[in-house]
Design an enzyme around this catalytic site. Structure first.
Site, mmCIF file in Angstrom:
data_model
loop_
_atom_site.group_PDB
_atom_site.id
_atom_site.type_symbol
_atom_site.label_atom_id
_atom_site.label_comp_id
_atom_site.label_asym_id
_atom_site.label_seq_id
_atom_site.Cartn_x
_atom_site.Cartn_y
_atom_site.Cartn_z
ATOM 1 N N GLY A 12 52.235 -61.961 41.998
ATOM 2 C CA GLY A 12 50.207 -61.480 41.815
ATOM 3 C C GLY A 12 49.948 -60.507 41.265
ATOM 4 N N SER A 14 48.447 -60.165 38.505
ATOM 5 C CA SER A 14 47.450 -60.855 37.350
ATOM 6 C C SER A 14 46.352 -60.431 38.162
ATOM 7 C CB SER A 14 47.334 -62.146 36.300
ATOM 8 O OG SER A 14 47.960 -63.133 37.290
ATOM 9 N N ALA A 18 45.239 -56.585 42.842
ATOM 10 C CA ALA A 18 46.396 -55.988 41.858
ATOM 11 C C ALA A 18 45.472 -54.824 41.077
ATOM 12 C CB ALA A 18 47.187 -56.387 40.903
ATOM 13 N N ARG A 46 51.625 -66.612 36.605
ATOM 14 C CA ARG A 46 52.328 -67.600 35.985
ATOM 15 C C ARG A 46 51.365 -67.837 34.258
ATOM 16 N NH1 ARG A 46 51.352 -73.119 39.457
ATOM 17 N NH2 ARG A 46 52.916 -73.830 37.739
ATOM 18 N N ASP A 87 56.451 -68.532 38.261
ATOM 19 C CA ASP A 87 56.471 -69.423 39.127
ATOM 20 C C ASP A 87 57.042 -69.412 40.244
ATOM 21 O OD1 ASP A 87 56.088 -71.720 40.652
ATOM 22 O OD2 ASP A 87 56.239 -72.734 39.412
ATOM 23 N N VAL A 88 56.397 -68.176 41.147
ATOM 24 C CA VAL A 88 56.859 -68.356 42.347
ATOM 25 C C VAL A 88 57.977 -69.796 43.756
ATOM 26 C CG1 VAL A 88 55.438 -66.578 42.742
ATOM 27 C CG2 VAL A 88 54.718 -68.895 43.866
ATOM 28 N N ASP A 178 47.268 -53.564 56.927
ATOM 29 C CA ASP A 178 46.285 -53.958 57.141
ATOM 30 C C ASP A 178 45.405 -52.673 56.630
ATOM 31 O OD1 ASP A 178 43.859 -53.648 58.229
ATOM 32 O OD2 ASP A 178 44.484 -55.151 60.144
ATOM 33 N N HIS A 179 44.947 -52.857 55.751
ATOM 34 C CA HIS A 179 44.074 -51.889 54.760
ATOM 35 C C HIS A 179 42.685 -50.748 55.792
ATOM 36 C CE1 HIS A 179 40.293 -54.717 54.437
ATOM 37 N NE2 HIS A 179 39.732 -53.558 54.725
ATOM 38 N N HIS A 241 41.906 -56.470 62.414
ATOM 39 C CA HIS A 241 41.577 -55.302 61.822
ATOM 40 C C HIS A 241 40.948 -54.372 63.373
ATOM 41 C CE1 HIS A 241 41.708 -55.659 57.951
ATOM 42 N NE2 HIS A 241 40.116 -56.133 57.361
ATOM 43 N N LYS A 337 29.151 -62.411 59.578
ATOM 44 C CA LYS A 337 29.130 -62.060 58.304
ATOM 45 C C LYS A 337 27.299 -62.379 57.959
ATOM 46 C CE LYS A 337 32.724 -62.878 55.931
ATOM 47 N NZ LYS A 337 33.113 -62.298 55.473
#
Length: 483
Positions: A12, A14, A18, A46, A87-88, A178-179, A241, A337
């Protein structure tokens, strides 16, 4: 900082994750010397990109952070990046990735060390892990795989995914990221608890009345209606979280700060977690959806959302444990939210120890996670003029210079992956227990839906959720501290 030789494969490469997070984080590790001359990064996707085009994207991503950079250093960093169209789902494409990784391992003397980062849709995690194994992409040194959330959709689906990954990697090689565990004030919880006698000596049910965790978002689902319909606030925020925060608050004191000792105490805690039945869910949980305003949509009017959807954009509930530092202490949480503001905070509410000053409020310890790092203790004192009690805050706050030094969560966690430190990642046995809790709540809600008894509160946008959430407490004297 010691240089670690490694070839990193980002599935991933692209994508948005990332570009926004991983490439700037890796650059900071490069500047710190953890990644120096003996590393390479393979970005796969891809799209028919070239090595040079990926390098341009890497340079742009670092520049977009606004960080001061030296162009020569940045160009040197980007020269370690390579692109492989992939292509995974195509087994044959893994051969090209393997060949490139082998070539780069020799070129950069990476000693057979490999890190595989899953920066793709979760439905591909199992497929990628399977083909890493059967196409023999692992190296002769250490091998580590980083898996983003969501890790499954339920306990059963998480088990399937875990089995697929563990066919290729040992539990010690799996980094479920987990950020939130990379955030400054989350990493401050244990030092605050364990290094301050003032706090350490009162961290028990004798002195703590309840704990409250609030993760509020001011945005709606935006263009993610289709995804959110399959998730909801409970799966999207609580399963990962919120449980990570709660675990750090409630776990017992570890024998040391080693990863194994910390996870041993986490495991002891989650094994004691009370799994809610339908009656408990009805009494101590509230789910809601944000309503419309004059100029905004309600959740039910959002694109790709069913007009009769029962998916919650808000959830409040309670967790209790039969072991750990906060044994039997109610731990309340809420997340949603379109709330008043974006804020993540923890409120620890202390018990009154006498009634000599009847108008005195409880003392509270508050940890602000976002948007500004801060801890304050609310205490009572005498009014300067007249009689009675006033409230004051003792504050521990970062100034602007200190805030500028706070590392991004991904930078910290990627450093841990490179160094082989699993302290701030989730073990499978912990995650499985989290899913058991979530599945129990979802089961109770599904029974309510089937019986036509579903209660989904509508709450006004710009508030802190539905008023019904004020009724989840165990006693009438408890209330939300953050109002």
């Amino acid at each position: 900082m010691k240089n670690v030789p490694v070839v990193i494969v980002i599935f991933g490469g692209s994508g948005d994750l990332a570009h926004r997070k991983l490439y700037p984080a890796l650059y900071n590790l490069f500047e710190q010397g953890l990644l120096a001359e003996n590393f390479a990064v393979i970005g796969t996707a891809r799209r028919p990109w070239s090595h040079d085009y990926l390098r341009e994207q890497v340079i742009d991503s670092v520049k977009e952070t606004g960080a001061k950079t030296n162009l020569d250093r940045l160009t040197d960093f980007a020269s370690h990046f390579y692109y492989q169209s992939h292509d995974v789902t195509n087994v044959e494409h893994y051969t090209a990735v393997k060949d490139l990784a082998t070539e780069l391992d020799q070129k950069y003397q990476a000693q057979g060390n490999r890190i595989f980062y899953m920066a793709m849709a979760p439905r591909f995690f199992g497929t990628i892990a399977t083909h890493i194994n059967d196409q023999k992409l692992t190296g002769s040194g250490f091998n580590r795989i980083v898996v983003e959330k969501p890790f499954g959709h339920s306990l059963d689906s998480a088990k399937v995914l875990n089995d697929e990954i563990k066919a290729s990697f040992d539990e010690s090689e799996i980094y479920r990221i987990d950020h939130y565990l990379g955030k400054e004030m989350i990493q401050n919880i244990l030092p605050m608890r364990l290094s301050n006698p003032l706090i350490k000596n009162i961290w028990s049910s004798k002195y703590i009345k309840n704990v409250q965790v609030t993760l509020a978002e001011n945005l709606g689902v935006e263009a993610r209606g289709a995804y959110y319909e399959t998730s909801g606030a409970l799966r999207d925020m609580v399963q990962n979280h919120i449980f990570q925060i709660i675990t750090l608050l409630a776990m017992g004191e570890p024998a040391s700060l080693s990863s194994s000792d910390i996870h041993a105490k986490k495991q002891e805690l989650v094994d004691s977690m009370l799994i809610p039945d339908s009656e408990f869910v009805t009494r101590h949980f509230v789910r809601g959806q944000y309503d419309r305003t004059d100029d905004t949509f309600s959740y039910l009017q959002e694109p790709n959302v069913a007009p009769d959807s029962k998916t919650e954009t808000y959830v409040a509930g309670e967790v209790k444990f039969k072991a750990g530092a906060l044994k039997d202490v109610p731990i309340y949480f809420r997340t949603g939210k379109k709330m008043r503001e974006k804020k993540s905070r923890i409120d620890i509410v202390l018990r009154h120890m006498n009634n000599l000053y009847g108008q005195a409020h409880s003392n509270n310890i508050t940890i602000i996670i976002d948007p500004r790092s801060e801890i304050y203790i609310t205490i009572n004192g005498k009014k300067i003029v007249g009689s009675g009690i006033r409230r004051e805050n003792l504050t521990y706050r970062f100034d602007d210079y200190e805030n500028a030094q706070v590392a991004d969560g991904y930078e910290r966690l990627l450093r841990d992956v490179v160094c082989g430190d699993q302290t701030n990642f989730t073990h499978w046995s912990e995650l499985a227990k989290f899913w058991e809790f979530i599945d129990a709540v979802e089961l109770a809600w599904s029974k309510e839906n089937e019986a036509g008894k579903a209660v989904i509160a509508q709450y006004p946008q710009g508030k802190l959720g539905p008023v019904e959430a004020d009724e989840i407490f165990e006693t009438p004297t408890e209330r939300w501290i953050y109002e």
